[in-house]
Design a protein around this motif. Structure first.
Motif, short mmCIF file in Angstrom:
data_model
loop_
_atom_site.label_atom_id
_atom_site.label_comp_id
_atom_site.label_asym_id
_atom_site.label_seq_id
_atom_site.Cartn_x
_atom_site.Cartn_y
_atom_site.Cartn_z
N ASN A 1 -4.82 5.47 -1.85
CA ASN A 1 -3.59 5.35 -1.06
C ASN A 1 -3.85 5.50 0.44
N VAL A 2 -5.11 5.64 0.82
CA VAL A 2 -5.46 5.79 2.23
C VAL A 2 -5.79 4.42 2.81
N LEU A 3 -5.14 4.08 3.91
CA LEU A 3 -5.40 2.82 4.61
C LEU A 3 -6.22 3.11 5.85
N PHE A 4 -7.32 2.37 6.03
CA PHE A 4 -8.12 2.47 7.25
C PHE A 4 -8.10 1.12 7.95
N PHE A 5 -7.92 1.16 9.27
CA PHE A 5 -8.10 -0.06 10.05
C PHE A 5 -8.67 0.29 11.41
N SER A 6 -9.31 -0.71 12.03
CA SER A 6 -10.00 -0.51 13.31
C SER A 6 -9.36 -1.38 14.39
N GLU A 7 -8.93 -0.74 15.48
CA GLU A 7 -8.35 -1.45 16.61
C GLU A 7 -9.41 -1.63 17.70
N MET B 1 8.10 -8.94 7.14
CA MET B 1 6.88 -8.78 7.94
C MET B 1 7.02 -7.63 8.93
N LYS B 2 6.03 -6.77 8.97
CA LYS B 2 6.06 -5.60 9.84
C LYS B 2 4.72 -5.44 10.53
N ALA B 3 4.74 -5.32 11.85
CA ALA B 3 3.51 -5.09 12.61
C ALA B 3 3.09 -3.63 12.48
N LEU B 4 1.83 -3.40 12.14
CA LEU B 4 1.31 -2.05 12.01
C LEU B 4 0.41 -1.66 13.17
N SER B 5 0.18 -2.59 14.10
CA SER B 5 -0.65 -2.29 15.26
C SER B 5 -0.17 -3.10 16.45
N SER B 6 -0.51 -2.62 17.64
CA SER B 6 -0.19 -3.35 18.86
C SER B 6 -1.44 -3.96 19.47
N LYS B 7 -2.59 -3.73 18.83
CA LYS B 7 -3.88 -4.24 19.31
C LYS B 7 -4.53 -5.10 18.22
N ALA B 8 -5.58 -5.80 18.62
CA ALA B 8 -6.33 -6.60 17.65
C ALA B 8 -6.99 -5.68 16.63
N VAL B 9 -6.94 -6.07 15.36
CA VAL B 9 -7.47 -5.23 14.27
C VAL B 9 -8.45 -6.03 13.42
N TRP B 10 -9.58 -5.44 13.17
CA TRP B 10 -10.56 -5.89 12.17
C TRP B 10 -11.70 -4.91 12.15
N GLU C 1 -3.47 -15.65 14.90
CA GLU C 1 -3.13 -16.09 16.25
C GLU C 1 -3.29 -14.98 17.28
N ASN C 2 -2.94 -13.73 16.90
CA ASN C 2 -3.04 -12.63 17.86
C ASN C 2 -3.92 -11.48 17.37
N ASP C 3 -4.46 -11.59 16.15
CA ASP C 3 -5.37 -10.60 15.55
C ASP C 3 -4.71 -9.25 15.28
N LYS C 4 -3.40 -9.14 15.46
CA LYS C 4 -2.72 -7.87 15.18
C LYS C 4 -2.51 -7.71 13.68
N PHE C 5 -2.29 -6.47 13.27
CA PHE C 5 -2.26 -6.09 11.86
C PHE C 5 -0.82 -6.06 11.35
N TYR C 6 -0.59 -6.72 10.20
CA TYR C 6 0.76 -6.83 9.65
C TYR C 6 0.79 -6.50 8.16
N ARG C 7 2.00 -6.22 7.70
CA ARG C 7 2.27 -6.04 6.29
C ARG C 7 3.51 -6.85 5.92
N MET C 8 3.53 -7.41 4.70
CA MET C 8 4.73 -8.10 4.23
C MET C 8 4.83 -7.97 2.72
N SER C 9 6.01 -8.26 2.17
CA SER C 9 6.21 -8.22 0.73
C SER C 9 5.52 -9.40 0.08
N LEU C 10 5.36 -9.34 -1.24
CA LEU C 10 4.68 -10.41 -1.96
C LEU C 10 5.43 -11.74 -1.87
N ASP C 11 6.74 -11.69 -1.58
CA ASP C 11 7.51 -12.93 -1.45
C ASP C 11 7.54 -13.45 -0.02
#
Length: 202
Positions: free
Chosen positions: A87-93, A71-80, A57-67
């Motif tokens: 263990n390194v996470l890369f994302f593009s805003e 839910m936690k927002a990891l970005s304030s901008k659209a990500v893809w 809906e807003n293209d922002k980046f989130y993380r949540m548990s398997l259950d």
């Protein structure tokens, strides 16, 4: 994950054309469960016991548990897009408009804590991550409406970004092959190989 499959399920009807749910089941198809009756994503990745996704809906980046909790927002901008390299996470805003758009490449830990960032014109398409060196393509559109694509190298430790070469925007990356990167030429229909210095090997 182990003997559990996580999936997005098509729940669409004529009355609810966008309905999707998120669930799980055993690898033998038993014990199907609905985790979220309304899935906020089409695609997702699982890493270190968490689900990462771009909200549709807003293209922002989130993380949540398997259950589905926490839910936690990891970005304030659209990500893809976003990718994991160990263990390194890369994302593009994405920032800006169509002809002046640019992207912020972000390297972070699994919690979204930013370690390194860089900017580039256009969008970012990850190619490879080798010995702490990040290879990516940029895609942009010039003022005449022509598609452009360039191959870049970003050193995660030094923070240095280098343009290796321009590419045909229609050429498709196939994968890493030995000591280089393989591409399918749209114009010729043949495969060519670039070294990690961006020079054509064959």
């Amino acid at each position: 994950m182990g003997n559990t499959i996580y999936f997005v399920k098509d729940e669409r009807t004529a009355e609810t054309p966008d309905a999707l749910s998120f669930g799980s089941m055993r690898t033998d198809g038993s014990n199907e469960q609905t985790i979220l009756s309304k899935s906020p994503f089409y695609n997702f990745k699982i890493n270190n016991g968490y689900i990462y996704y771009a909200n549709m809906e807003n293209d922002k980046f989130y993380r949540m548990s398997l259950d589905g909790a926490g839910m936690k927002a990891l970005s304030s901008k659209a990500v893809w897009p976003f990718e994991f390299y160990g263990n390194v996470l890369f994302f593009s805003e994405n920032i800006g408009g169509r002809y002046n758009s640019s992207s912020i490449g972000v390297f972070s830990d699994k919690n979204g804590n930013r370690k390194k960032t860089f900017t580039t014109k256009g969008s970012i398409d990850p190619i490879a991550y080798i010995n702490n060196k990040f290879y990516y393509r940029s895609f942009s559109v010039d003022k005449n409406g022509n598609n452009k694509s360039d191959l870049y190298l970003y050193n995660r430790y030094t923070g240095k970004k280098s343009k290796l070469r321009s590419l045909d925007a229609n050429d498709r990356f196939i994968g890493t092959v030995g000591d280089g990167l393989a591409f399918l030429s749209f114009e010729k229909g043949t495969i060519y190989k670039l070294g990690y210095d961006g020079k054509i090997k064959k």
